[in-house]
Design a protein around this motif. Structure first.
Motif, PDB file in Angstrom:
ATOM      1  N   VAL A   1       0.755  -0.880   0.165  1.00  0.00           N
ATOM      2  CA  VAL A   1      -0.086   0.112   0.273  1.00  0.00           C
ATOM      3  C   VAL A   1       0.833   1.187   0.225  1.00  0.00           C
ATOM      4  CG1 VAL A   1      -1.774   0.905   1.591  1.00  0.00           C
ATOM      5  CG2 VAL A   1      -1.569  -1.139   1.460  1.00  0.00           C
ATOM      6  N   LYS A   2       2.111   1.276   1.033  1.00  0.00           N
ATOM      7  CA  LYS A   2       2.594   2.645   1.268  1.00  0.00           C
ATOM      8  C   LYS A   2       3.745   2.822  -0.210  1.00  0.00           C
ATOM      9  CE  LYS A   2       3.834   2.135   6.216  1.00  0.00           C
ATOM     10  NZ  LYS A   2       4.741   1.997   7.161  1.00  0.00           N
ATOM     11  N   GLY A   3       3.521   1.876  -1.222  1.00  0.00           N
ATOM     12  CA  GLY A   3       4.299   1.930  -2.122  1.00  0.00           C
ATOM     13  C   GLY A   3       3.833   1.744  -3.429  1.00  0.00           C
ATOM     14  N   GLY A   4       2.313   2.185  -2.992  1.00  0.00           N
ATOM     15  CA  GLY A   4       1.244   2.735  -4.497  1.00  0.00           C
ATOM     16  C   GLY A   4       1.632   3.617  -5.079  1.00  0.00           C
ATOM     17  N   ALA A   5       1.150   4.020  -6.328  1.00  0.00           N
ATOM     18  CA  ALA A   5       1.209   5.228  -7.412  1.00  0.00           C
ATOM     19  C   ALA A   5       0.421   5.858  -6.330  1.00  0.00           C
ATOM     20  CB  ALA A   5       0.574   4.912  -8.374  1.00  0.00           C
ATOM     21  N   GLY A   6      -0.941   5.228  -5.616  1.00  0.00           N
ATOM     22  CA  GLY A   6      -2.232   5.953  -5.669  1.00  0.00           C
ATOM     23  C   GLY A   6      -1.979   6.694  -3.873  1.00  0.00           C
TER      24      GLY A   6
ATOM     25  N   ASP B   1       8.353   3.710   4.421  1.00  0.00           N
ATOM     26  CA  ASP B   1       8.129   4.832   4.799  1.00  0.00           C
ATOM     27  C   ASP B   1       9.162   6.070   3.844  1.00  0.00           C
ATOM     28  OD1 ASP B   1       5.972   4.457   6.111  1.00  0.00           O
ATOM     29  OD2 ASP B   1       7.273   3.933   8.221  1.00  0.00           O
ATOM     30  N   VAL B   2      10.255   5.156   3.614  1.00  0.00           N
ATOM     31  CA  VAL B   2      11.646   6.418   3.513  1.00  0.00           C
ATOM     32  C   VAL B   2      10.529   7.029   2.361  1.00  0.00           C
ATOM     33  CG1 VAL B   2      13.416   6.586   2.662  1.00  0.00           C
ATOM     34  CG2 VAL B   2      13.183   5.287   3.879  1.00  0.00           C
ATOM     35  N   PRO B   3       9.938   6.511   1.088  1.00  0.00           N
ATOM     36  CA  PRO B   3       9.641   7.246   0.149  1.00  0.00           C
ATOM     37  C   PRO B   3       8.818   8.361   0.338  1.00  0.00           C
ATOM     38  CG  PRO B   3      10.326   5.281  -0.288  1.00  0.00           C
ATOM     39  CD  PRO B   3      10.066   5.305   0.856  1.00  0.00           C
ATOM     40  N   LEU B   4       8.350   7.919   1.446  1.00  0.00           N
ATOM     41  CA  LEU B   4       6.872   8.883   1.564  1.00  0.00           C
ATOM     42  C   LEU B   4       7.311  10.133   2.298  1.00  0.00           C
ATOM     43  CD1 LEU B   4       4.144   5.581   3.371  1.00  0.00           C
ATOM     44  CD2 LEU B   4       4.444   7.242   1.077  1.00  0.00           C
TER      45      LEU B   4
ATOM     46  N   MET C   1       6.503   4.048  -5.429  1.00  0.00           N
ATOM     47  CA  MET C   1       6.388   5.714  -4.719  1.00  0.00           C
ATOM     48  C   MET C   1       8.276   5.728  -4.507  1.00  0.00           C
ATOM     49  SD  MET C   1       4.140   7.383  -4.078  1.00  0.00           S
ATOM     50  CE  MET C   1       4.807   8.351  -2.494  1.00  0.00           C
ATOM     51  N   ALA C   2       8.905   4.575  -4.680  1.00  0.00           N
ATOM     52  CA  ALA C   2      10.470   4.327  -4.919  1.00  0.00           C
ATOM     53  C   ALA C   2      10.885   5.018  -5.405  1.00  0.00           C
ATOM     54  CB  ALA C   2      11.177   3.059  -3.722  1.00  0.00           C
ATOM     55  N   TRP C   3      10.103   4.372  -7.093  1.00  0.00           N
ATOM     56  CA  TRP C   3      10.980   5.577  -8.223  1.00  0.00           C
ATOM     57  C   TRP C   3      10.669   6.579  -8.520  1.00  0.00           C
ATOM     58  CZ3 TRP C   3      14.241   3.100 -11.024  1.00  0.00           C
ATOM     59  CH2 TRP C   3      14.663   1.943 -11.586  1.00  0.00           C
TER      60      TRP C   3
ATOM     61  N   GLU D   1       5.174  -7.620  -3.047  1.00  0.00           N
ATOM     62  CA  GLU D   1       4.065  -7.060  -3.700  1.00  0.00           C
ATOM     63  C   GLU D   1       4.068  -5.406  -4.605  1.00  0.00           C
ATOM     64  OE1 GLU D   1       0.492  -7.866  -1.282  1.00  0.00           O
ATOM     65  OE2 GLU D   1       1.836  -9.154  -0.314  1.00  0.00           O
ATOM     66  N   ALA D   2       4.577  -4.998  -3.537  1.00  0.00           N
ATOM     67  CA  ALA D   2       4.783  -3.531  -4.542  1.00  0.00           C
ATOM     68  C   ALA D   2       5.686  -3.002  -5.401  1.00  0.00           C
ATOM     69  CB  ALA D   2       5.461  -2.334  -3.141  1.00  0.00           C
TER      70      ALA D   2
END
Length: 744
Positions: free
Chosen positions: A284-289, A441-444, A546-548, A572-573
């Motif tokens: 979820v955290k990694g999702g583009a949304g 969390d880091v990309p967030l 999100m990492a990208w 999964e992400a």
């Protein structure tokens, strides 16, 4: 050994002795020049400048010599015109005055035939020689004859030309990746030297050397574009700390130290992301949304008073009223700047202060008989200064438009996630105040930092005040020196130069600034906004959208080398598809190359591993293995005592030299570790130990002499494929639960 062979061996030994004598001379000269660097030379600034340049050059070479591991020289190419060049890890000249190369850097164009020449396309070579040394002693020679018409023989001919490569592939592992500079193959060399300046995708299955190729590409780019990349730094992003330790010696072995190695968890300065997420939460955290959700959440922090319930601010001349209309207009004005939240805040504050000042102006200067306001511009300006200085006004502004840090904002958001489906929000929800950051969390945090911006006006003001103080101190010193000058003959023009004649206060203050002695890589690690000269991403298929976003901010020029294998996507992400990863940033403007030869995994093991993937994808084609060991993978039913069966298998498999990896599901690590001496569950794996315990995702990118896979039925297809393809020699499987169909 024949007389001729002895002569060839002696000739190479004499060259190696001469090479190391030259190296010793360079080290001695460098040390002497560094020691004498502060000693005045000659009578002018030019002499000192020349010395400084020489010292810098010497020190750079010395740093490279000290960083290099392994043999300095590993090859020689003989051309048809009778010339010969020795090839090594770095370039070394014959002496200080001539440009004659004693040793050719492997990255130089003249060295390329060493890697590409064949009997069909000899590229001007008649012979290629591989030289093996231990310290300063030549131990082996292997010659490849590229001109079959040349009848001269040395006695060290290698008919297949593969002896050096196969010896390297079959050698015991040390727990650290070795460089492949001696054995770079043609398909690898073409990628390492690829001229493509944008995004280069290197895809390859297990054992194809894609990681080694990417690291050697980093070394090549640093050689080709030294001036640019040494300042801007090359960033290498790996999947986990164990992997970074595994590859950590490759670039220093090639004389390159100006590189920053990091995991995703280390890409937000000041944050140590050691926590763990559930797979669902990480996805979820990694999702583009998440990018849109965070942007909306930031706007929610720009609040307005309730209609009819204004903020009342005490003031000496009567209460000031900050109502919905004033705040709304101020918010609109701030948002129209399109600046990040913290940088737009002053515009909100200015608008509020102007509106409150207008209230005071109207109240104080109003003519009770309806005439014009009798306050002049100076009076109004004075009132405005008072409003702007009011602590109560600042408190009201802070309530409506607070200054936010990425950490504060994200901690608050994760305590009450908004703008997500309820099941997604529940997956990432955490206790208020919890700041045990995870890699996801880091990309967030980075996204939040972009949305919030950093208002560094206070820091800049403090720095300017400090600078002015230094200038004032310097000016005082110069004034003192001017006033204290006395000359014996005051009526004659003095030829003595004083301090104020050659320097002013500004320049004198600059000289006393504290120098930043950090390397470029250290400065890059501490600066979230650093723009890297080139970025290499290993296991790139695993990174989330999100990492990208984070990485693309670090690479505004889009100069990147991405390596990975979609068949090994386990997160999964993870995006998995190169097109889906790159289309938002570069469209279709990227180059995609594949490595198709497996140098690590023996054919017997690869056949078994490929069957696991083919069970889901019948069209799957693995990379072809270049060698066979004759050792068939085996399975063993552990019965009731899984730990005992693992310990027994480990005792059988543990090599006299090299490494054994036990790859087991995380849930079984405690049980397995209890039966193994010196192995601790949950500890950071030490890959230099003879036996290590890993999960399948920790094992990504690593290789071991022998591998024992425990309970493969608990692995997903991708994780199992990874686990089965880590061995260079032998593979065993221990289980008490049912085996997956392809392994039965």
């Amino acid at each position: 050994m024949s007389t001729r062979a002895n002569g060839e061996l002696q000739k190479e030994q004499e060259f190696i002795d001469r090479l190391y004598d030259r190296v010793d001379t360079l080290r001695g000269v460098t040390a002497q020049h560094v020691e004498d660097a502060s000693t005045p030379v000659g009578n002018g600034q030019q002499a000192r400048l020349e010395r400084d340049v020489l010292v810098a050059e010497r020190s750079g070479l010395l740093a490279a010599l000290n960083a290099v591991h392994g043999s300095l020289c590993f090859g020689r190419i003989d051309l048809h015109d009778g010339t010969a060049h020795h090839i090594g890890r770095i370039g070394i000249r014959e002496d200080d005055t001539e440009h004659t190369p004693l040793l050719i850097d492997w990255r130089a164009p003249v060295a390329r035939p060493f890697y590409l020449a064949t009997g069909h396309v000899p590229m001007g070579l008649r012979r290629r020689r591989h030289i093996t040394t231990e310290g300063r002693t030549v131990t082996e020679l292997h010659d490849e004859i590229l001109d079959l018409g040349d009848r001269e023989r040395s006695g060290f001919e290698d008919p297949s030309g593969d002896a050096v490569l196969l010896a390297a592939l079959g050698s015991a592992r040390t727990g650290r990746m070795g460089d492949i500079v001696r054995t770079i193959q043609a398909e690898q060399d073409r990628i390492i030297r690829a001229p493509h300046r944008g995004v280069l995708v290197v895809e390859g299955g297990p054992g194809t050397g894609k990681t080694a190729v990417a690291l050697h590409r980093a070394a090549f780019l640093l050689y080709e574009h030294r001036e640019l990349l040494a300042k801007r730094v090359v960033l290498v992003v790996g999947p986990n700390p164990a992997f970074l330790r595994y590859i950590g010696e490759v670039l220093p072995a090639l004389g390159e130290t100006g590189v920053m190695l990091a995991t995703q968890a280390e890409l937000f300065p000041g944050v140590h992301a050691h926590g763990t997420d559930t797979p669902r939460a990480a996805a979820v955290k990694g999702g583009a949304g998440m990018a849109e959700a965070l942007a909306l959440a930031v706007r929610d922090r720009q609040v307005l008073p309730e209609p009819g319930a204004p903020v009342v601010i005490p003031h000496d001349d009567g209460d000031l009223v900050l109502d919905w209309e004033i705040a709304y207009e101020a918010r609109q004005a701030a948002r129209e700047t399109r600046l990040p939240h913290n940088l737009a805040r002053p515009y909100f504050a200015f608008h509020v202060i102007d509106a409150l000042t207008a209230q005071l102006t109207e109240r104080i200067g109003a003519d009770p008989y309806g005439g014009p306001n009798f306050l002049g511009p100076d009076d109004i300006a004075q009132l405005g200064k008072g409003v702007a200085a009011s602590e109560e006004v600042h408190a009201a502004v802070a309530e409506l438009w607070p200054v936010l840090t990425p950490e504060d904002f994200l901690a608050g958001y994760l305590a009450e996630p908004l703008y997500l489906p309820e099941e997604d929000a529940e997956a990432i929800r955490r206790v208020p105040g919890d700041r045990e950051w995870t890699p996801a969390d880091v990309p967030l945090l980075d996204e939040a930092a972009e949305l919030l911006g950093s208002d560094d006006s206070a820091e800049r003001a403090a720095a300017e005040a400090d600078r002015l103080q230094r200038v004032a101190y310097a000016q005082g010193f110069l004034d003192l020196s001017r006033g204290s000058e006395t000359y014996e003959f005051e009526d004659e023009e003095s030829e003595v130069l004083a301090a104020h004649d050659v320097i002013d206060a500004e320049r004198m203050a600059e000289r006393h600034e504290e120098a930043d002695h950090r390397s470029a890589a250290e400065r890059a690690a501490a600066d979230r906004t650093w723009a890297f000269g080139h970025i290499i991403v290993d296991e790139a298929q695993e990174l989330s959208p999100m990492a990208w976003r984070l990485l693309m901010r670090r690479s505004p020029t889009r100069s990147m080398t991405l390596v990975g294998d979609p068949a090994q996507t386990s997160e999964e992400a993870g995006v998995g598809s190169w097109e889906r990863i790159l289309e938002p940033y570069v469209g279709d403007r990227f180059e995609h190359v594949r490595l198709g030869v497996n140098y690590r995994t023996p054919a017997e093991i690869m056949e078994l591993a490929a069957g696991v993937v083919r069970a889901e994808d019948p069209s799957f084609e693995p990379p072809g293995s270049v060698r066979s060991t004759g050792r068939t993978p085996w399975t063993r039913d552990a019965g009731a005592d899984l730990a005992g069966a693992v310990a027994e298998a480990v005792a059988e498999l543990t090599p006299e030299e090299g490494c054994l990896a036990v790859i087991a599901p995380r849930a079984l690590h405690e049980e397995v570790a209890s039966a193994l001496d010196g192995v601790t569950a949950g500890a950071e794996p030490d890959l230099t130990r003879t036996v290590v315990l890993l999960g399948p995702r920790e094992a990504k990118g690593l290789e071991f002499d022998h591998v024992l896979v425990v309970e493969p039925g608990r692995f997903g297809t991708s994780d199992l494929y990874v686990a089965l393809t880590r061995a260079t020699q032998c593979l065993g499987i221990v289980h008490r639960e049912e085996l997956p169909e392809p392994l039965r």
